[in-house]
Scaffold this active site. Sequence first.
Site, PDB file in Angstrom:
ATOM      1  N   VAL A  62       0.986  -1.193  -0.189  1.00  0.00           N
ATOM      2  CA  VAL A  62       0.126   0.051   0.090  1.00  0.00           C
ATOM      3  C   VAL A  62       0.921   1.214   0.114  1.00  0.00           C
ATOM      4  O   VAL A  62       2.059   1.272   0.755  1.00  0.00           O
ATOM      5  CB  VAL A  62      -0.953   0.160   1.364  1.00  0.00           C
ATOM      6  CG1 VAL A  62      -1.897   0.947   1.499  1.00  0.00           C
ATOM      7  CG2 VAL A  62      -1.559  -1.222   1.278  1.00  0.00           C
ATOM      8  N   CYS A  63       0.487   2.178  -0.721  1.00  0.00           N
ATOM      9  CA  CYS A  63       1.114   3.506  -0.553  1.00  0.00           C
ATOM     10  C   CYS A  63       0.100   4.491  -0.627  1.00  0.00           C
ATOM     11  O   CYS A  63      -1.171   4.292  -0.521  1.00  0.00           O
ATOM     12  CB  CYS A  63       2.084   3.812  -1.741  1.00  0.00           C
ATOM     13  SG  CYS A  63       1.530   3.782  -3.397  1.00  0.00           S
ATOM     14  N   ALA A  64       0.278   5.762  -1.365  1.00  0.00           N
ATOM     15  CA  ALA A  64      -0.680   6.752  -1.207  1.00  0.00           C
ATOM     16  C   ALA A  64      -1.688   6.766  -2.606  1.00  0.00           C
ATOM     17  O   ALA A  64      -2.746   6.762  -2.481  1.00  0.00           O
ATOM     18  CB  ALA A  64      -0.030   8.277  -1.327  1.00  0.00           C
TER      19      ALA A  64
END
Length: 104
Positions: A62-64
């Site tokens: 997960v990231c932005a």
Amino acid sequence: MIQTISPRDADELIRSGEVDVVDVREPREWSVGHVPHARLVPLDQLRADPERALPRDRVVFVCAKGARSLAAAKLAERLGFNQLYNLDGGTSGWVKAGLPLEHS
């Protein structure tokens, strides 16, 4: 193999308890809110010591927005992991899907 998955599909996997959820954002981004059950491993830290940061297969990255998490998944793939997931749209997509963030 890396699979890009929707927030809803990711939510199902996470609820099953059978995946490691790794958020590769920076601590300041993490503090605003993160996907439930995730653990913070900033991308630079993951690159520096991937074997220590990834103790098992079946990882949801997960990231932005989805770009850094895809880079992390590609790194894990090069290490021989083969059940890898990239959250489509990252935490932004998660929120757009109406799913809650945790705050620590």
